[in-house]
Design a protein around this motif. Sequence first.
Motif, PDB file in Angstrom:
ATOM      1  N   LEU A 203     -24.842 -23.313 -34.849  1.00 44.58           N
ATOM      2  CA  LEU A 203     -26.277 -23.033 -34.971  1.00 44.58           C
ATOM      3  C   LEU A 203     -26.528 -21.535 -35.038  1.00 44.58           C
ATOM      4  N   ARG A 204     -25.828 -20.781 -34.183  1.00 45.01           N
ATOM      5  CA  ARG A 204     -25.982 -19.330 -34.194  1.00 45.01           C
ATOM      6  C   ARG A 204     -25.533 -18.742 -35.527  1.00 45.01           C
ATOM      7  N   ALA A 205     -24.402 -19.213 -36.037  1.00 42.01           N
ATOM      8  CA  ALA A 205     -23.884 -18.705 -37.308  1.00 42.01           C
ATOM      9  C   ALA A 205     -24.827 -19.060 -38.448  1.00 42.01           C
ATOM     10  N   GLY A 206     -25.399 -20.243 -38.417  1.00 40.60           N
ATOM     11  CA  GLY A 206     -26.347 -20.641 -39.448  1.00 40.60           C
ATOM     12  C   GLY A 206     -27.629 -19.824 -39.387  1.00 40.60           C
ATOM     13  N   ALA A 207     -28.096 -19.515 -38.189  1.00 39.88           N
ATOM     14  CA  ALA A 207     -29.313 -18.716 -38.034  1.00 39.88           C
ATOM     15  C   ALA A 207     -29.068 -17.283 -38.493  1.00 39.88           C
TER      16      ALA A 207
END
Length: 60
Positions: A43-47
């Motif tokens: 999720l962090r990488a996608g954000a």
Amino acid sequence: MGAIGIREILFVLVVLALIFGAKRLPDLARGLGSGIRNFKGSLRAGAESDSGDGVDREIQ
């Protein structure tokens, strides 16, 4: 319906111990923790990738 209390948590732990056995519980908890960590990381990488390019894209 209130918040989850100590009794409910203990009940769930006892049921899990009865179902899976005391020896397998640490492995299950470790696997669950690893899965949650991977999920948060993705999720962090996608954000970061979404906010970093400055281009709005539609999901298809």
